[in-house]
Design a protein around this motif. Structure first.
Motif: not given
Length: 130
Positions: A24-29, A47-59, A61-67
């Protein structure tokens, strides 16, 4: 390696937890890197804006999957401790891999005079002459 240790120590729930957390972590990253790379090629200024938004969305996504995993699977099916170990192990390896890749890249911080074609060079201007 972690899945082998999980199998020896606790058995099936541990291996399912370690493997699912790592995958799961590998796929999200990987999806995050792919999206940031695609945007950086098309529109580098965003790219910086997308990188920051991607980081937030990754967190998120992982939180939703863990829940979801916590609600769906019980401890007899999937070990939560080994799931967390899988997430931590893949995250640590991913960060090390990113650091190694970043330090080995050769991205010039400036262009030398020889790197610019002669036709594109500005003409020398004698400063202060009248």
């Amino acid at each position: 390696m972690l899945t082998v240790v999980a199998t020896v120590v606790e058995g099936r729930p541990a291996i399912l937890g370690a493997a699912s957390g790592g995958v799961l972590t590998l796929v999200v990253f990987a999806l995050g890197v792919a999206s940031v790379s695609a945007v950086a090629r098309v529109l580098p200024s965003a790219s910086l804006l997308v990188a920051l938004m991607t980081y937030v969305l990754q967190l998120l996504a992982l939180a939703v999957c863990v829940g979801t995993i916590d609600a769906v699977f019980d401890a007899a099916t999937l070990s939560r401790g080994w799931f967390a170990a899988g997430v931590i192990a893949v995250t640590a390896l991913w960060v090390v891999g990113q650091l190694v890749a970043a330090t080995r890249q050769r991205i010039p911080a400036f262009e030398t005079r020889d790197a610019v074609p002669a036709a594109d060079r500005p003409e020398p201007h004698p400063g202060g002459e009248r």
